[in-house]
Design a protein around this motif. Structure first.
Motif, PDB file in Angstrom:
ATOM      1  N   GLU A 226      71.338  40.117 -63.255  1.00 26.47           N
ATOM      2  CA  GLU A 226      72.027  39.295 -62.250  1.00 26.47           C
ATOM      3  C   GLU A 226      71.117  38.144 -61.839  1.00 26.47           C
ATOM      4  OE1 GLU A 226      74.926  37.938 -60.755  1.00 26.47           O
ATOM      5  OE2 GLU A 226      75.428  40.076 -60.546  1.00 26.47           O
ATOM      6  N   SER A 227      71.615  36.926 -61.957  1.00 26.21           N
ATOM      7  CA  SER A 227      70.880  35.737 -61.544  1.00 26.21           C
ATOM      8  C   SER A 227      71.717  35.009 -60.496  1.00 26.21           C
ATOM      9  CB  SER A 227      70.613  34.825 -62.745  1.00 26.21           C
ATOM     10  OG  SER A 227      69.881  33.684 -62.359  1.00 26.21           O
ATOM     11  N   VAL A 228      71.078  34.675 -59.386  1.00 30.71           N
ATOM     12  CA  VAL A 228      71.810  34.159 -58.227  1.00 30.71           C
ATOM     13  C   VAL A 228      71.272  32.793 -57.820  1.00 30.71           C
ATOM     14  CG1 VAL A 228      72.248  34.530 -55.777  1.00 30.71           C
ATOM     15  CG2 VAL A 228      72.392  36.446 -57.357  1.00 30.71           C
ATOM     16  N   VAL A 229      72.186  31.865 -57.589  1.00 30.57           N
ATOM     17  CA  VAL A 229      71.855  30.580 -56.986  1.00 30.57           C
ATOM     18  C   VAL A 229      72.310  30.634 -55.528  1.00 30.57           C
ATOM     19  CG1 VAL A 229      72.251  28.095 -56.994  1.00 30.57           C
ATOM     20  CG2 VAL A 229      72.108  29.335 -59.163  1.00 30.57           C
ATOM     21  N   ILE A 230      71.376  30.525 -54.602  1.00 29.31           N
ATOM     22  CA  ILE A 230      71.716  30.594 -53.180  1.00 29.31           C
ATOM     23  C   ILE A 230      72.065  29.198 -52.666  1.00 29.31           C
ATOM     24  CG2 ILE A 230      70.791  31.005 -50.867  1.00 29.31           C
ATOM     25  CD1 ILE A 230      69.285  33.354 -51.906  1.00 29.31           C
ATOM     26  N   ASN A 311      66.067  38.393 -58.263  1.00 27.36           N
ATOM     27  CA  ASN A 311      67.388  37.955 -58.718  1.00 27.36           C
ATOM     28  C   ASN A 311      67.671  36.487 -58.403  1.00 27.36           C
ATOM     29  OD1 ASN A 311      68.410  41.183 -57.785  1.00 27.36           O
ATOM     30  ND2 ASN A 311      68.655  40.406 -59.865  1.00 27.36           N
ATOM     31  N   ILE A 312      66.833  35.870 -57.553  1.00 27.70           N
ATOM     32  CA  ILE A 312      67.107  34.499 -57.115  1.00 27.70           C
ATOM     33  C   ILE A 312      66.617  33.513 -58.171  1.00 27.70           C
ATOM     34  CG2 ILE A 312      66.691  32.756 -55.358  1.00 27.70           C
ATOM     35  CD1 ILE A 312      66.376  34.970 -53.331  1.00 27.70           C
ATOM     36  N   HIS A 313      67.530  32.728 -58.671  1.00 24.79           N
ATOM     37  CA  HIS A 313      67.190  31.686 -59.649  1.00 24.79           C
ATOM     38  C   HIS A 313      66.698  30.424 -58.944  1.00 24.79           C
ATOM     39  CE1 HIS A 313      68.298  28.077 -62.080  1.00 24.79           C
ATOM     40  NE2 HIS A 313      67.798  28.796 -63.079  1.00 24.79           N
ATOM     41  N   SER A 314      67.391  30.011 -57.874  1.00 29.68           N
ATOM     42  CA  SER A 314      67.041  28.795 -57.141  1.00 29.68           C
ATOM     43  C   SER A 314      67.811  28.763 -55.830  1.00 29.68           C
ATOM     44  CB  SER A 314      67.333  27.540 -57.975  1.00 29.68           C
ATOM     45  OG  SER A 314      68.664  27.569 -58.461  1.00 29.68           O
ATOM     46  N   VAL A 315      67.411  27.837 -54.957  1.00 30.01           N
ATOM     47  CA  VAL A 315      68.029  27.705 -53.636  1.00 30.01           C
ATOM     48  C   VAL A 315      68.399  26.241 -53.402  1.00 30.01           C
ATOM     49  CG1 VAL A 315      67.710  27.956 -51.151  1.00 30.01           C
ATOM     50  CG2 VAL A 315      66.704  29.643 -52.708  1.00 30.01           C
ATOM     51  N   ALA A 446      77.018  20.109 -58.187  1.00 28.89           N
ATOM     52  CA  ALA A 446      75.632  20.454 -58.515  1.00 28.89           C
ATOM     53  C   ALA A 446      75.459  21.966 -58.611  1.00 28.89           C
ATOM     54  CB  ALA A 446      74.696  19.868 -57.468  1.00 28.89           C
ATOM     55  N   LEU A 447      76.070  22.700 -57.685  1.00 30.54           N
ATOM     56  CA  LEU A 447      75.977  24.166 -57.716  1.00 30.54           C
ATOM     57  C   LEU A 447      76.602  24.729 -58.982  1.00 30.54           C
ATOM     58  CD1 LEU A 447      76.839  25.115 -54.009  1.00 30.54           C
ATOM     59  CD2 LEU A 447      74.677  25.554 -55.187  1.00 30.54           C
ATOM     60  N   TYR A 448      77.721  24.168 -59.388  1.00 30.70           N
ATOM     61  CA  TYR A 448      78.411  24.683 -60.582  1.00 30.70           C
ATOM     62  C   TYR A 448      77.552  24.510 -61.835  1.00 30.70           C
ATOM     63  CZ  TYR A 448      82.135  25.605 -63.937  1.00 30.70           C
ATOM     64  OH  TYR A 448      82.896  26.132 -64.955  1.00 30.70           O
ATOM     65  N   VAL A 449      76.961  23.332 -61.979  1.00 29.00           N
ATOM     66  CA  VAL A 449      76.099  23.099 -63.145  1.00 29.00           C
ATOM     67  C   VAL A 449      74.826  23.934 -63.042  1.00 29.00           C
ATOM     68  CG1 VAL A 449      74.826  21.352 -64.450  1.00 29.00           C
ATOM     69  CG2 VAL A 449      77.044  20.784 -63.447  1.00 29.00           C
ATOM     70  N   GLN A 450      74.265  24.047 -61.837  1.00 25.75           N
ATOM     71  CA  GLN A 450      73.060  24.846 -61.638  1.00 25.75           C
ATOM     72  C   GLN A 450      73.306  26.316 -61.976  1.00 25.75           C
ATOM     73  OE1 GLN A 450      70.175  23.688 -61.093  1.00 25.75           O
ATOM     74  NE2 GLN A 450      68.920  25.423 -60.461  1.00 25.75           N
ATOM     75  N   ALA A 451      74.532  26.762 -61.738  1.00 22.31           N
ATOM     76  CA  ALA A 451      74.878  28.153 -62.049  1.00 22.31           C
ATOM     77  C   ALA A 451      75.206  28.362 -63.524  1.00 22.31           C
ATOM     78  CB  ALA A 451      76.057  28.595 -61.192  1.00 22.31           C
ATOM     79  N   GLY A 452      75.136  27.295 -64.315  1.00 23.41           N
ATOM     80  CA  GLY A 452      75.384  27.431 -65.750  1.00 23.41           C
ATOM     81  C   GLY A 452      76.764  27.001 -66.183  1.00 23.41           C
ATOM     82  N   GLY A 453      77.515  26.375 -65.278  1.00 20.41           N
ATOM     83  CA  GLY A 453      78.849  25.916 -65.627  1.00 20.41           C
ATOM     84  C   GLY A 453      78.820  24.673 -66.495  1.00 20.41           C
ATOM     85  N   SER A 454      79.926  24.409 -67.159  1.00 15.54           N
ATOM     86  CA  SER A 454      80.022  23.281 -68.083  1.00 15.54           C
ATOM     87  C   SER A 454      80.259  21.974 -67.320  1.00 15.54           C
ATOM     88  CB  SER A 454      81.172  23.505 -69.069  1.00 15.54           C
ATOM     89  OG  SER A 454      81.408  22.352 -69.837  1.00 15.54           O
ATOM     90  N   GLU A 455      79.569  20.923 -67.759  1.00 16.62           N
ATOM     91  CA  GLU A 455      79.751  19.616 -67.130  1.00 16.62           C
ATOM     92  C   GLU A 455      81.163  19.084 -67.331  1.00 16.62           C
ATOM     93  OE1 GLU A 455      76.772  16.784 -68.206  1.00 16.62           O
ATOM     94  OE2 GLU A 455      75.122  18.225 -68.018  1.00 16.62           O
ATOM     95  N   SER A 456      81.859  19.580 -68.337  1.00 17.24           N
ATOM     96  CA  SER A 456      83.221  19.112 -68.591  1.00 17.24           C
ATOM     97  C   SER A 456      84.185  19.494 -67.476  1.00 17.24           C
ATOM     98  CB  SER A 456      83.725  19.671 -69.927  1.00 17.24           C
ATOM     99  OG  SER A 456      83.788  21.096 -69.871  1.00 17.24           O
TER     100      SER A 456
END
Length: 646
Positions: A226-230, A311-315, A446-456
């Motif tokens: 589990e990797s979490v972006v806070i 579990n924290i990837h970034s904040v 920014a959160l979506y891309v930081q969480a690994g989401g697609s730029e599209s």
């Protein structure tokens, strides 16, 4: 009496005790700082109850009154109808300087705001100890009555002393706690009564959090894979006066932007779930040495949270983000972490990417500049976690009313035409909302891309300006509105009033559930049992009022991942009341808060009245003694003859 607000009594280091019977003083309206001499030395009828216009409510004047407190019974500040243009902040110039990451062991050159003074207008007045009560009065008809009473009875002509009777005021604001937190908490424990009376309480509330996918809440500690972006924001603010802390820019802009960002991400995170989980967190108590964030970090370090620090990837923290024309967002990060190459520049790059798609101007401060006061600092105290704090300022707050009662709707220009009804105001678009919506969209993308989401997918992520306008109205102007009524349960509806709500934590909890959750078709009984079926343990179910249909409401059940967690300093669990690592703030228990004005007679007349009364009492006692000693003579009657017949 006019609407009264009392200065808050927070420990550990300051207080203002008040008499159980109230503090009484002769009214004196202070017209200028030069007029202080009357109160402090030349006036012949001390103690005085000083009435201050807001322009005179300064550190200079208050400290002079403090030094002459033997002649001061209390202070009443008349709140203005408009904000002072020069600014006003009773908070420290260096907020939370002893509880952040910068210290003698973590880059001493950056500690104690040595490099950057964040709040230069801060007077520190909220942290002074006063030996008299300080109240605030709203400017209204009752305030005019007080001024008129002063003018008619207390204002002497040509510099002469006024003649009795004089207008006086009595303030009731007794507080139980004294000295400091350690003493106060010890007195709480030493109580032999069958119904013990507490003298103070630790400051605390609840943090609100939600995740873009359900997290196992029954198993605490580390979650494998589990990797979490806070995504964080603070909920609280304060001012010098109790219960008048709107926090429009200092808090509301940040948490409203994050709520709007969470709503913008709802559909895309369900349709195209990114690799990492986004954890929305709203911290309480951050003004008082980061109570909420330090609690969450403490629980993560001790396997008491749904995730741990590993579990924290970034904040990404959203701070003061009320943008005005030609202003920009500043991306703050920790210079110590940058030197150690432990900060992931990916987050900054993703924010720049998102800002480029929304048109928001972003920039980075000097590489040697420390982080501004922020919850992220508490995470850095535990370990070097990548993170960015976004603010609307570079090296000093642009907020001229930081942590004061003037950090309000007026300051953000949340105003409406006078001919609109409350519901029409609620629906009215706001200019500030447009800028805040762009910030929320930038944060969401920014959160979506930081969480690994697609730029599209970025073009499909957009915050709703109408929702932002409605939240600004609901949190800063009037909480009793149609939308807020719909999304809360019936027991919370009574807390919604004609002004700001007294329950911001619960409001954010239910709004976050409404903005990120979904409506499920279950009965009220199943909803209140928090289950749709037996295996659904990680979601939270809330039964809310719904829209009004005539006299009946169309209630429904909302399923979400929203939860509450304790926002109480670990110092009170550890019973470390003098802790240097955690907040130790407590608040005194209060008696009733009220005031009254009345006329007082001359002391000579009072002494004469007392003397006459004592004389009458002594004369009565002497007369009673004489009559009692001669009673057999005074009250004797002739004895009837024994042979009398009738």
């Amino acid at each position: 009496m006019a609407s009264i607000v009392c200065y808050s009594n927070f420990l550990p280091s300051f207080r203002f005790p008040a008499s159980l019977s109230g503090d009484v003083g002769v009214l004196h309206v202070l017209e200028s700082e030069e007029n202080l001499d009357w109160v402090l030395s030349s006036g012949q009828t001390p103690p005085y109850m000083v009435i201050l216009e807001s322009a005179l409510f300064t550190r200079s004047i208050m400290m002079k009154l403090k030094e002459g407190s033997s002649r001061v019974a209390g202070v009443v500040v008349v709140a203005p109808s408009t904000n002072p243009p020069e600014g006003f902040s009773p908070h420290h110039a260096c907020p939370n300087e002893n509880s952040g990451v910068y210290s003698d062991s973590y880059d001493p050159a950056l500690a104690h705001c040595n490099a950057t003074l964040w709040n230069p207008l801060g007077s520190g007045l909220s942290y002074e100890e006063f030996d008299f009560p300080i109240f605030s009065l709203k400017e209204d008809n009752d305030t005019q009555v007080i001024r008129q009473c002063y003018q008619e009875h207390n204002r002497g002509g040509n510099g002469s002393n006024p003649q009795y009777p004089l207008c006086a005021m009595q303030l009731f604001s007794h507080m139980s706690a004294v000295t400091d937190t350690a003493t106060c908490m010890r007195r709480n424990d030493i109580n032999f009564s069958l119904s013990p009376e507490m003298v103070c309480d630790p400051l605390g509330d609840y943090n609100v959090w939600a995740a873009t996918r359900p997290l196992n809440t029954t198993t605490k500690g580390h979650k494998m894979f589990e990797s979490v972006v806070i995504a964080a924001a603070r909920l609280d603010s304060r001012s010098f006066f109790f219960d008048v802390a709107p926090g429009a820019e200092s808090a509301a802009t940040g948490f409203i932007a994050l709520l709007a960002a969470a709503h913008a991400l709802r559909n895309v995170t369900q349709a195209a779930q990114p690799n990492r989980t986004i954890l929305y967190t709203f911290f309480q108590g951050e003004t008082f040495d980061y109570i909420g964030s330090s609690r969450m970090v403490y629980e993560m370090m001790n396997n008491q949270s749904v995730v741990d620090l590993d579990n924290i990837h970034s904040v990404l923290e959203v701070g003061q983000v009320g943008l005005r024309p030609d202003s920009k967002l500043w991306l703050h990060s920790d210079p110590v972490s940058r030197r150690n190459d432990s900060v992931n520049q990916e987050l900054v790059e993703n924010l720049r990417l998102a800002a480029g798609t929304t048109g928001v101007l972003v920039d980075e401060p000097s590489t040697s500049q420390p982080l501004p006061p922020s919850s992220f600092q508490r995470f850095l105290r535990a370990r070097p976690i990548p993170g960015v704090v976004i603010e609307n300022h570079d090296s000093r707050f642009s907020n001229r009313y930081y942590e004061s009662m003037f950090d309000n709707a007026e300051y953000l220009n949340v105003t409406y035409p006078p001919n609109l009804t409350p519901e029409e105001q609620f629906e009215q678009p706001l200019e500030i909302a447009k800028a805040l919506t762009e910030v929320a969209t930038t944060v969401a993308r920014a959160l979506y891309v930081q969480a690994g989401g697609s730029e599209s997918q970025l073009d499909s992520i957009n915050a709703d300006p109408q929702i932002v306008s409605q939240m600004l109205y609901g949190f800063l102007v009037r909480s009793n509105n149609s939308w807020f009524q719909q999304v809360v349960p019936s027991e919370l509806a009574s807390h919604l009033g004609e002004s700001q709500s007294s329950e911001p934590t619960l409001l954010v909890q239910y709004l976050l559930a409404n903005l990120t959750g979904s409506v499920v078709n279950v009965t009220q009984e199943d909803c209140q049992k928090q289950r749709e079926h037996e295996k659904d343990e990680d979601s939270n179910y809330m039964w809310v009022q719904g829209a009004a249909n005539g006299t009946v409401r169309e209630s429904f059940c909302v399923r979400s991942t929203v939860h509450l967690s304790k926002a109480l300093s670990p110092a009170f669990d550890l019973r470390e009341y003098t802790s240097q690592d955690y907040s130790t703030w407590t608040e005194s228990r209060w008696k009733s808060i009220k005031g009254r004005i009345f006329l007082v007679a001359s002391p000579d007349l009072e002494k004469l009245t007392l003397g006459v009364g004592v004389g009458v009492l002594l004369a009565s006692l002497f007369l009673t003694y004489i009559i009692s000693s001669k009673a057999d003579i005074l009250f004797s009657s002739g004895r009837e003859p024994a042979t009398a017949t009738y």
